[in-house]
Enzyme design. Structure first.
Site: not given
Length: 256
Positions: A48, A151, A177, A73, A87
């Site tokens: 977000h 969620e 959510d 995240r 990576d």
């Protein structure tokens, strides 16, 4: 050189409470400063937040010398994005919107090399200390922590199956959510949402997995912590900044 030890994963396995801060301000200096505030983990969010891969890379580098562990995240359960995050050296991932055991298995597979998984191999990367980590391809998974985010009502109905997926190291409840999925958009601390989340914490613990949560409602947060969350995000950096800035502005304007 060995694969870097993931102290956050080890602490979760040992049942040690990990207190975290959501980090949404995309800046390496900010990440470095937050890593010195005493939290066990920082969540660097790109779901977000306008957070580029390059910025996340520098934030991981800035926080690395300090005791706080960085969890990252991605924006979604995307194989390419997850591969790139690994990576650049992320060792703990929080995968959003995992609704089924199949999606949980796909999340784990994204972090594993073939034949166990789907991660593409790059020999010269920050994750391998630019080729210096011996046996990285065969040992990396031992120090990777895969957290999945439940969620939705669908995810709660599949919770035990999600917890049973091999390679899932923890399950995180997303109240905002979840509230929308339950018919209460914008009401992440609605009593029914809280009840569902607290029940989910108990179910996750019964499956032998650590449970996580983020809520800015202090009573809800305290109840979740008391219910036994193992990795608990207690604040969002931008919220802390805005509340302090607004309070100071109101204080001085009230002086006339």
């Amino acid at each position: 050189m060995k694969v870097p030890h993931n102290r956050f994963k080890a602490a979760l396995r040992a049942g040690q409470q990990q207190i975290g801060l959501w980090c949404t301000i995309p800046n390496a200096g900010h990440a470095e400063a937050m890593a010195l505030c005493g939290y066990d983990w920082l969540l660097i969010d790109s779901e977000h937040v306008a957070m580029s891969l390059e910025t996340m890379h520098t934030m991981l580098q800035a926080a690395a010398p300090h005791p706080t562990h960085c969890v990252v995240r991605p924006g979604s359960l995307d194989l390419v994005e997850i591969k790139r995050l690994l990576d650049i050296g992320a060792q703990s991932l929080l995968i959003p919107m995992v609704n089924t055991a199949d999606e949980a298995r796909r999340a784990v597979a994204a972090t594993r090399y073939a034949p166990e998984g789907l991660r593409g191999f790059a020999g010269i990367s920050r994750a391998t200390h630019y080729g210096l980590v011996e046996g990285y391809a065969t040992r990396a998974a031992e120090e990777l922590c895969v957290l999945v985010q439940v969620e939705s009502v669908e995810a709660l109905s599949n919770l035990e199956e999600i917890c049973a997926v091999d390679g899932v190291d923890g399950v995180f409840i997303g109240p905002a959510d979840l509230a929308a999925s339950m018919g209460y958009p914008g009401q992440g601390a609605h009593p029914e949402v809280q009840a569902a989340a607290l029940d989910a914490i108990a179910r996750i613990r019964a499956c032998g997995k650590p449970a996580g949560i983020l809520t800015l409602n202090p009573d809800f947060l305290a109840a979740a912590h008391a219910a036994g969350t193992g990795f608990t995000a207690v604040a969002v950096d931008q919220d802390l900044l805005l509340r302090a800035a607004r309070a100071l502005s109101a204080e001085w304007k009230a002086r006339g």
